[in-house]
Design a protein around this motif. Structure first.
Motif, PDB file in Angstrom:
ATOM      1  N   TRP A  79       0.826  -1.333  -0.029  1.00 54.38           N
ATOM      2  CA  TRP A  79      -0.092  -0.029  -0.236  1.00 54.38           C
ATOM      3  C   TRP A  79       0.783   1.405  -0.120  1.00 54.38           C
ATOM      4  O   TRP A  79       2.026   1.259   0.143  1.00 54.38           O
ATOM      5  N   PHE A  80       0.093   2.355  -0.274  1.00 54.68           N
ATOM      6  CA  PHE A  80       0.842   3.801  -0.336  1.00 54.68           C
ATOM      7  C   PHE A  80      -0.066   4.320   0.645  1.00 54.68           C
ATOM      8  O   PHE A  80      -1.258   4.411   0.686  1.00 54.68           O
ATOM      9  N   VAL A  81       0.755   5.379   1.203  1.00 58.10           N
ATOM     10  CA  VAL A  81       0.090   6.745   1.835  1.00 58.10           C
ATOM     11  C   VAL A  81       0.733   7.744   1.372  1.00 58.10           C
ATOM     12  O   VAL A  81       1.747   8.367   1.654  1.00 58.10           O
ATOM     13  N   ASN A  82      -0.219   8.881   0.798  1.00 56.10           N
ATOM     14  CA  ASN A  82       0.318  10.100   0.134  1.00 56.10           C
ATOM     15  C   ASN A  82       0.631  11.043   1.004  1.00 56.10           C
ATOM     16  O   ASN A  82      -0.342  10.814   2.247  1.00 56.10           O
ATOM     17  N   PRO A  83       1.401  12.102   1.080  1.00 58.28           N
ATOM     18  CA  PRO A  83       1.214  13.453   1.774  1.00 58.28           C
ATOM     19  C   PRO A  83      -0.039  13.761   2.175  1.00 58.28           C
ATOM     20  O   PRO A  83      -0.561  13.887   1.154  1.00 58.28           O
ATOM     21  N   GLY A  84      -0.431  13.720   3.223  1.00 60.23           N
ATOM     22  CA  GLY A  84      -1.746  14.294   3.597  1.00 60.23           C
ATOM     23  C   GLY A  84      -2.666  13.353   4.214  1.00 60.23           C
ATOM     24  O   GLY A  84      -3.680  13.330   5.019  1.00 60.23           O
ATOM     25  N   GLY A  85      -2.060  11.914   4.059  1.00 60.45           N
ATOM     26  CA  GLY A  85      -2.702  10.736   4.840  1.00 60.45           C
ATOM     27  C   GLY A  85      -3.730   9.829   3.831  1.00 60.45           C
ATOM     28  O   GLY A  85      -4.023   8.929   4.314  1.00 60.45           O
ATOM     29  N   ASN A  86      -3.760  10.123   2.541  1.00 60.44           N
ATOM     30  CA  ASN A  86      -4.573   9.349   1.993  1.00 60.44           C
ATOM     31  C   ASN A  86      -4.037   8.036   1.397  1.00 60.44           C
ATOM     32  O   ASN A  86      -2.746   7.920   0.980  1.00 60.44           O
ATOM     33  N   ARG A  87      -4.710   6.925   1.575  1.00 58.69           N
ATOM     34  CA  ARG A  87      -4.021   5.797   1.644  1.00 58.69           C
ATOM     35  C   ARG A  87      -4.543   4.855   0.527  1.00 58.69           C
ATOM     36  O   ARG A  87      -5.803   5.039   0.326  1.00 58.69           O
ATOM     37  N   LEU A  88      -3.656   4.307  -0.255  1.00 63.13           N
ATOM     38  CA  LEU A  88      -4.243   3.589  -1.573  1.00 63.13           C
ATOM     39  C   LEU A  88      -3.340   2.208  -1.571  1.00 63.13           C
ATOM     40  O   LEU A  88      -2.325   1.840  -1.375  1.00 63.13           O
ATOM     41  N   ASP A  89      -4.435   1.313  -1.234  1.00 61.41           N
ATOM     42  CA  ASP A  89      -4.102  -0.378  -1.107  1.00 61.41           C
ATOM     43  C   ASP A  89      -3.937  -0.772  -2.500  1.00 61.41           C
ATOM     44  O   ASP A  89      -5.039  -0.602  -3.325  1.00 61.41           O
ATOM     45  N   MET A  90      -3.192  -1.574  -2.780  1.00 60.16           N
ATOM     46  CA  MET A  90      -2.951  -2.443  -3.984  1.00 60.16           C
ATOM     47  C   MET A  90      -3.626  -3.658  -4.199  1.00 60.16           C
ATOM     48  O   MET A  90      -3.797  -4.460  -2.810  1.00 60.16           O
ATOM     49  N   VAL A  91      -4.303  -3.837  -5.087  1.00 60.81           N
ATOM     50  CA  VAL A  91      -5.022  -5.238  -5.506  1.00 60.81           C
ATOM     51  C   VAL A  91      -3.784  -5.927  -6.174  1.00 60.81           C
ATOM     52  O   VAL A  91      -3.510  -5.519  -7.234  1.00 60.81           O
ATOM     53  N   ILE A  92      -3.366  -7.058  -5.466  1.00 60.14           N
ATOM     54  CA  ILE A  92      -2.294  -7.871  -6.084  1.00 60.14           C
ATOM     55  C   ILE A  92      -2.671  -8.925  -6.876  1.00 60.14           C
ATOM     56  O   ILE A  92      -3.212  -9.834  -6.342  1.00 60.14           O
ATOM     57  N   ALA A  93      -2.399  -8.641  -8.253  1.00 56.39           N
ATOM     58  CA  ALA A  93      -2.814 -10.125  -9.273  1.00 56.39           C
ATOM     59  C   ALA A  93      -1.501 -10.998  -9.086  1.00 56.39           C
ATOM     60  O   ALA A  93      -1.955 -12.141  -9.101  1.00 56.39           O
ATOM     61  N   GLY A  94      -0.379 -10.529  -9.105  1.00 57.07           N
ATOM     62  CA  GLY A  94       0.818 -11.561  -8.936  1.00 57.07           C
ATOM     63  C   GLY A  94       1.954 -10.680  -8.192  1.00 57.07           C
ATOM     64  O   GLY A  94       2.229  -9.727  -8.342  1.00 57.07           O
ATOM     65  N   SER A  95       3.010 -11.774  -7.780  1.00 50.29           N
ATOM     66  CA  SER A  95       4.107 -10.945  -6.938  1.00 50.29           C
ATOM     67  C   SER A  95       5.161 -12.113  -6.996  1.00 50.29           C
ATOM     68  O   SER A  95       4.804 -13.331  -6.972  1.00 50.29           O
ATOM     69  N   SER A  96       6.376 -11.800  -6.715  1.00 54.42           N
ATOM     70  CA  SER A  96       7.383 -12.663  -6.389  1.00 54.42           C
ATOM     71  C   SER A  96       8.438 -12.084  -5.623  1.00 54.42           C
ATOM     72  O   SER A  96       8.744 -10.956  -5.796  1.00 54.42           O
ATOM     73  N   ILE A  97       9.054 -12.943  -4.724  1.00 54.52           N
ATOM     74  CA  ILE A  97      10.478 -12.471  -4.208  1.00 54.52           C
ATOM     75  C   ILE A  97      11.500 -13.460  -4.415  1.00 54.52           C
ATOM     76  O   ILE A  97      11.155 -14.951  -4.240  1.00 54.52           O
ATOM     77  N   ASP A  98      12.529 -13.280  -5.019  1.00 55.80           N
ATOM     78  CA  ASP A  98      13.682 -14.170  -5.283  1.00 55.80           C
ATOM     79  C   ASP A  98      14.905 -13.518  -4.477  1.00 55.80           C
ATOM     80  O   ASP A  98      15.471 -12.502  -4.922  1.00 55.80           O
TER      81      ASP A  98
END
Length: 413
Positions: free
Chosen positions: A357-376
């Motif tokens: 997720w992100f929190v913009n200056p001012g406090g507005n939060r944007l949560d991601m809908v994750i379709a795919g991800s990876s950690i290697d």
């Protein structure tokens, strides 16, 4: 004019050296060396103070964006002909390499990845192409100033090479790079490679990134309904970005099988974030860098790990089109994930993210809908003293272009 002065230097030196675009460059303090093919299984450690040429396999991710933009004088012009591609490599499956020869202070980097649409292969060998922020000559537009107050990352080095042709002046805000065609067709092609000096925080692995800005400009015209003709300038861009970890990988038999460890270090990512096509009708997409801290917790006995990212977002790389973007400069970025250790199959550890997720200056939060991800990731140094790897988070909401690709490193605390 700062950018054009730099390009005049690179073009002149390329001609003197008999090399063309993407084949000349610069040197910086050594970042690798020794023998053993980039692994930590030998007895000689020379990553901080290199003695012999060595090629390292880079683990991370990259992406590219191809499109055309027209001068603002042509009403309704925006980014057209868009093609976006991205890819995250695994520890075992990566043809991305960073080579360093300490004798001649030469870097050879290859970030050629068909799945990501990237084709950068560069040699940095000319001392003049070592660059930094501050003064008349600086890295090209779109390069993150990681040593700035916003990010505060120490020990950064920047190398740059490229060429320009028939580019006469800059118009701020008109295009990316501010290019003007002379009437004969103009072009620009430059690559910037940057990395943290080994020993700044980690000794056996470090992180690096790169960007390539490739553009051509030409005169164009359209016929108006009244029979007149309107002329304007068209610019075709191919932009590449990437972030990687590289160093002395720990031999499998030197990785602990019991106990646990917590590793802390730097995270770096390149992002595209456009959630506006379906709501505002805006299809213009801009690259943004993210940098901050990463925490990797490892349970060697259970063969599991977790990864937490905490970064700040840089300014978008604007090109004179709409300029609309949802993630503001200095927004906070957070992501959490985890997975398994499998040295035989994966050469290290692999997993996925469960939230971002992100929190913009001012406090507005944007949560991601994750379709795919990876950690290697992999372990580096003696007895897995450090970690490093790459990751990707792909947005899953329809009619959005959201993709975050990056790298992380860490030393045990």
């Amino acid at each position: 004019m700062r950018l054009l002065i730099l390009l005049a230097s690179t073009t002149m030196l390329a001609a003197c050296g008999g090399a063309g675009p993407q084949s000349v460059g610069s040197s910086a303090p050594p970042t690798g060396g020794g023998t053993g093919g980039g692994t930590g299984g030998g007895t000689t450690h020379t990553f901080v103070n290199p003695t012999d040429p060595k090629t390292y396999k880079a683990v991370g991710s990259s992406h590219s964006y191809n499109y055309t933009v027209e001068a603002a004088g042509n009403a309704g012009a925006g980014q057209t002909g868009q093609l976006y591609q991205g890819d995250a490599t695994t520890v075992r499956n990566s043809n991305l390499t960073i080579a360093y020869n300490p004798r001649d202070a030469i870097f050879d980097v290859s970030f050629n990845n068909g799945l990501a649409g990237t084709s950068t292969v560069s040699r940095f060998q000319d001392p003049l192409h070592r660059t930094d922020f501050g003064g008349l000559v600086e890295p090209q537009d779109g390069t993150p100033n990681l040593g700035s107050t916003q990010f505060g990352i120490q020990g950064m080095n920047y190398l740059e090479s490229g060429s320009s042709n028939n580019i006469t002046a800059a118009v701020p805000g008109e295009f990316a790079f501010g290019l003007i065609d002379t009437g004969q067709g103009g072009s620009y092609d430059a690559t910037t490679f940057f990395y943290q000096t080994p020993g700044t925080e980690t000794k056996y692995v470090t992180f690096a990134g790169y960007l390539r800005n490739n553009a051509t400009v030409s005169n164009a015209s359209i016929d108006n309904p009244d029979g007149s003709t309107s002329e304007f300038i068209r610019q075709t861009n191919k932009l590449e970005r990437g972030a990687f970890a590289y160093g002395e990988i720990t031999a499998n038999d030197k990785v602990p099988t019991t106990g646990s460890g917590s590793f802390e270090g730097t995270m770096l990512a390149s992002m595209v974030f456009n959630d506006q096509p379906d709501t505002l009708g805006n299809f213009d997409t801009y690259f943004q860098w993210i940098a901050g801290r990463a925490t990797t917790n490892v349970d060697f006995g259970a063969n599991t790990f977790s990864l937490s990212l905490d970064g700040r977002v840089g300014a978008p790389f604007l090109d004179g089109t709409s300029g609309q973007h949802s993630i503001m400069q200095n927004a906070q970025f957070r992501a959490n994930g985890g997975g398994s250790i499998n040295l035989v199959t994966a050469g290290g550890f692999f997993g996925q993210f469960n939230e971002a997720w992100f929190v913009n200056p001012g406090g507005n939060r944007l949560d991601m809908v994750i379709a795919g991800s990876s950690i290697d990731g992999a372990f580096y140094g003696p007895n897995a003293a450090e970690v490093g790897g790459g990751y990707r988070i792909v947005g899953g909401t329809p009619d959005e272009r959201i993709d975050i690709l990056g790298t992380f490193v860490g030393i045990e605390r």
